[in-house]
Design an enzyme around this catalytic site. Structure first.
Site, PDB file in Angstrom:
ATOM      1  N   CYS A 106      21.097 103.370  19.024  1.00 29.79           N
ATOM      2  CA  CYS A 106      21.471 102.998  17.642  1.00 29.79           C
ATOM      3  C   CYS A 106      20.908 103.958  16.596  1.00 29.79           C
ATOM      4  O   CYS A 106      21.335 103.938  15.446  1.00 29.79           O
ATOM      5  CB  CYS A 106      21.039 101.573  17.335  1.00 29.79           C
ATOM      6  SG  CYS A 106      21.708 100.374  18.487  1.00 29.79           S
ATOM      7  N   HIS A 142      20.667 100.882   9.850  1.00 29.54           N
ATOM      8  CA  HIS A 142      21.513 100.534  10.999  1.00 29.54           C
ATOM      9  C   HIS A 142      21.928  99.066  10.862  1.00 29.54           C
ATOM     10  O   HIS A 142      21.097  98.197  10.628  1.00 29.54           O
ATOM     11  CB  HIS A 142      20.721 100.773  12.281  1.00 29.54           C
ATOM     12  CG  HIS A 142      21.326 100.146  13.493  1.00 29.54           C
ATOM     13  ND1 HIS A 142      22.662 100.291  13.815  1.00 29.54           N
ATOM     14  CD2 HIS A 142      20.780  99.360  14.461  1.00 29.54           C
ATOM     15  CE1 HIS A 142      22.902  99.623  14.935  1.00 29.54           C
ATOM     16  NE2 HIS A 142      21.785  99.047  15.335  1.00 29.54           N
ATOM     17  N   ASN A 166      27.163  94.843  15.461  1.00 35.84           N
ATOM     18  CA  ASN A 166      26.336  96.017  15.728  1.00 35.84           C
ATOM     19  C   ASN A 166      27.169  97.022  16.531  1.00 35.84           C
ATOM     20  O   ASN A 166      27.471  96.789  17.699  1.00 35.84           O
ATOM     21  CB  ASN A 166      25.093  95.571  16.510  1.00 35.84           C
ATOM     22  CG  ASN A 166      24.122  96.708  16.788  1.00 35.84           C
ATOM     23  OD1 ASN A 166      24.486  97.877  16.694  1.00 35.84           O
ATOM     24  ND2 ASN A 166      22.901  96.348  17.146  1.00 35.84           N
TER      25      ASN A 166
HETATM   26  O1  UT7 Z   1      20.366  97.897  17.520  1.00 38.55           O
HETATM   27  C1  UT7 Z   1      19.298  97.031  17.739  1.00 38.55           C
HETATM   28  C2  UT7 Z   1      19.920  95.938  18.547  1.00 38.55           C
HETATM   29  N1  UT7 Z   1      19.259  94.704  18.614  1.00 38.55           N
HETATM   30  C3  UT7 Z   1      19.050  93.863  17.584  1.00 38.55           C
HETATM   31  O2  UT7 Z   1      19.240  94.133  16.459  1.00 38.55           O
HETATM   32  C4  UT7 Z   1      18.561  92.517  17.959  1.00 38.55           C
HETATM   33  C5  UT7 Z   1      17.327  92.077  17.248  1.00 38.55           C
HETATM   34  N2  UT7 Z   1      17.110  90.683  17.508  1.00 38.55           N
HETATM   35  C6  UT7 Z   1      17.823  89.723  16.936  1.00 38.55           C
HETATM   36  O3  UT7 Z   1      18.669  89.990  16.105  1.00 38.55           O
HETATM   37  C7  UT7 Z   1      17.507  88.295  17.272  1.00 38.55           C
HETATM   38  O4  UT7 Z   1      16.358  88.255  18.088  1.00 38.55           O
HETATM   39  C8  UT7 Z   1      18.694  87.585  17.987  1.00 38.55           C
HETATM   40  C9  UT7 Z   1      19.844  87.420  17.016  1.00 38.55           C
HETATM   41  C10 UT7 Z   1      19.146  88.402  19.187  1.00 38.55           C
HETATM   42  C11 UT7 Z   1      18.264  86.219  18.475  1.00 38.55           C
HETATM   43  O5  UT7 Z   1      17.792  85.444  17.400  1.00 38.55           O
HETATM   44  P1  UT7 Z   1      16.434  84.628  17.559  1.00 38.55           P
HETATM   45  O6  UT7 Z   1      16.264  83.903  16.299  1.00 38.55           O
HETATM   46  O7  UT7 Z   1      15.372  85.601  17.972  1.00 38.55           O
HETATM   47  O8  UT7 Z   1      16.805  83.620  18.702  1.00 38.55           O
HETATM   48  P2  UT7 Z   1      16.100  83.407  20.143  1.00 38.55           P
HETATM   49  O9  UT7 Z   1      16.397  84.557  21.042  1.00 38.55           O
HETATM   50  O10 UT7 Z   1      14.683  83.026  19.921  1.00 38.55           O
HETATM   51  O11 UT7 Z   1      16.883  82.151  20.668  1.00 38.55           O
HETATM   52  C12 UT7 Z   1      16.773  80.900  19.975  1.00 38.55           C
HETATM   53  C13 UT7 Z   1      17.677  79.914  20.675  1.00 38.55           C
HETATM   54  C14 UT7 Z   1      17.482  79.848  22.174  1.00 38.55           C
HETATM   55  O12 UT7 Z   1      17.641  78.485  22.549  1.00 38.55           O
HETATM   56  P3  UT7 Z   1      16.365  77.553  22.811  1.00 38.55           P
HETATM   57  O13 UT7 Z   1      15.596  78.233  23.913  1.00 38.55           O
HETATM   58  O14 UT7 Z   1      15.628  77.518  21.512  1.00 38.55           O
HETATM   59  O15 UT7 Z   1      16.989  76.254  23.201  1.00 38.55           O
HETATM   60  C15 UT7 Z   1      18.621  80.645  22.725  1.00 38.55           C
HETATM   61  O16 UT7 Z   1      19.009  80.235  24.021  1.00 38.55           O
HETATM   62  O17 UT7 Z   1      19.057  80.291  20.463  1.00 38.55           O
HETATM   63  C16 UT7 Z   1      19.726  80.327  21.735  1.00 38.55           C
HETATM   64  N3  UT7 Z   1      20.770  81.327  21.685  1.00 38.55           N
HETATM   65  C17 UT7 Z   1      22.026  81.057  21.293  1.00 38.55           C
HETATM   66  N4  UT7 Z   1      22.602  79.926  20.911  1.00 38.55           N
HETATM   67  C18 UT7 Z   1      23.904  79.974  20.560  1.00 38.55           C
HETATM   68  C19 UT7 Z   1      20.677  82.649  21.973  1.00 38.55           C
HETATM   69  N5  UT7 Z   1      21.862  83.239  21.765  1.00 38.55           N
HETATM   70  C20 UT7 Z   1      22.715  82.272  21.340  1.00 38.55           C
HETATM   71  C21 UT7 Z   1      24.070  82.272  20.971  1.00 38.55           C
HETATM   72  N6  UT7 Z   1      24.616  81.108  20.568  1.00 38.55           N
HETATM   73  N7  UT7 Z   1      24.825  83.398  20.956  1.00 38.55           N
END
Ligand code: UT7
Length: 320
Positions: free
Chosen positions: A114, A247, A277
């Site tokens: 990225c 980005h 992204n």
């Molecule tokens: O170019 C760089 C590329 N990467 C990025 O920019 C990613 C950077 N990270 C992020 O943007 C965030 O960490 C995410 C958007 C990927 C995730 O957000 P988060 O607030 O960190 O969520 P999490 O991973 O802590 O997940 C929270 C909950 C989980 O459920 P439980 O365990 O709390 O029951 C996940 O299973 O959200 C759940 N979850 C979803 N639910 C619905 C994860 N993905 C999804 C989804 N839809 N797509």
């Protein structure tokens, strides 16, 4: 002194926008509310099976070359930033050169995920400033949908396909004022596609894997640091930055970065809601959209900054 100026931009998003609800309809275990609240993403574009990275790069490049009022034959350097090249080799830059109907100039790819466009732009700037090249085409292009595991809802909802391009020309007026590039390979595992082709088969894992929270924390930290470092190199006080174009990964990362830098959000360009992204394509895509919307104008100070797999990060300060 020779400077390098951006004289034209272009972009390409393939096909119709695909909504969050369309992903639910395809069987992804997610919701529009979750995606919008956690990422700000509303739609992404997905290239059709027959469309390659070089096809998206070609469309964006033609627009950028036309905006610079040049012909393809004027271009003497092509750098394509991509992690989803058409082939293992030759480079997508060589394939793009052929599609533009030109030959003879230098053409190569840059792989910094990225941050790829920032690496490519800083490289082209250095090559122009030494007098080695005069008119460069710098492209970020991706078909990230090809490396997504559609069973992994933590990643597949985040990414999309697209391309952005700029023409960078030698000039006696500034242009690119400062650049900073960094990497920390010890963090390779938090965002990777840990597979390879060997002996005719894929070994390892051919899909994108990410520790989202680790990436999030590191991204917010380094985007703040590298924008400060780059502004300081050009003696530009942060409040003089007209536009911040990070980005486009997640609207929460964008807003946190602007806040940490003390920049009001109306100085922040956000397009991630429309295309998700798109990795190396996202910064030139956002720049092109902002120029065509009449927001980024000649004379503006624009901070472009990227962060991504590697781990890599960097920034380029541009006077438009
Ligand atoms: O170019 C760089 C590329 N990467 C990025 O920019 C990613 C950077 N990270 C992020 O943007 C965030 O960490 C995410 C958007 C990927 C995730 O957000 P988060 O607030 O960190 O969520 P999490 O991973 O802590 O997940 C929270 C909950 C989980 O459920 P439980 O365990 O709390 O029951 C996940 O299973 O959200 C759940 N979850 C979803 N639910 C619905 C994860 N993905 C999804 C989804 N839809 N797509």
């Amino acid at each position: 002194m020779i400077h390098a100026r951006i004289t034209g931009t272009g972009s390409c998003l393939p096909g119709d926008p695909v909504s969050n609800l369309a992903l639910v309809a395809r069987g992804v275990d997610t919701s529009d509310e979750w995606i919008v609240e956690r990422t700000g993403i509303r739609t992404r574009h997905l290239a059709s099976a027959g469309t390659a990275t070089s096809d998206l790069a070609l469309e964006a490049s033609r627009m950028a070359i036309a905006a610079a009022k040049l012909a393809p034959a004027d271009i003497d350097l092509i750098i394509v930033a991509t992690s989803t090249p058409d082939f293992i080799f030759p480079s997508t830059a060589c394939l793009l050169q052929a599609k533009l109907g030109i030959k003879g100039g230098a053409a190569f790819d840059v792989q910094a995920v990225c941050t790829g466009f920032i690496y490519a732009l800083a490289t082209a700037d250095a090559m122009i400033k030494t007098g080695m090249h005069k008119k460069a085409l710098v492209v970020g292009a991706e078909v990230f949908s090809r490396i997504l595991d559609w069973r992994d809802r933590g990643t597949c909802v985040l990414f999309g396909d697209g391309a952005g391009a700029v023409v960078l020309e030698a000039s006696d007026k500034p242009g690119i004022r400062a650049s900073s590039l960094h990497a920390d390979g010890s963090q390779a595992g938090i965002l990777c596609v840990p597979g390879q082709v060997a002996g005719g088969v894929v070994s390892g894992d051919p899909f994108l894997r990410m520790d989202g929270q680790a990436v999030f924390k590191l991204a917010v930290k380094v985007l703040d640091e590298v924008a400060r470092e780059t502004a300081a190199k050009a003696n530009l006080p942060l409040e003089k930055i007209d536009w911040l174009i990070p980005h486009q990964a997640n609207v929460r990362i964008l807003n946190s970065t602007a806040k940490k830098l003390g920049l009001p959000t109306d100085h922040l360009i956000v397009t991630v809601d429309r295309h998700g992204n798109t990795s190396a394509a996202s910064i030139p895509l956002a720049l092109d959209h902002a120029i065509r919307a009449g927001r980024v104008k000649p004379g503006h100070q624009v901070m472009l900054e990227g962060v991504g797999g590697g781990f890599t990060w960097g920034a380029v300060l541009v006077e438009m």
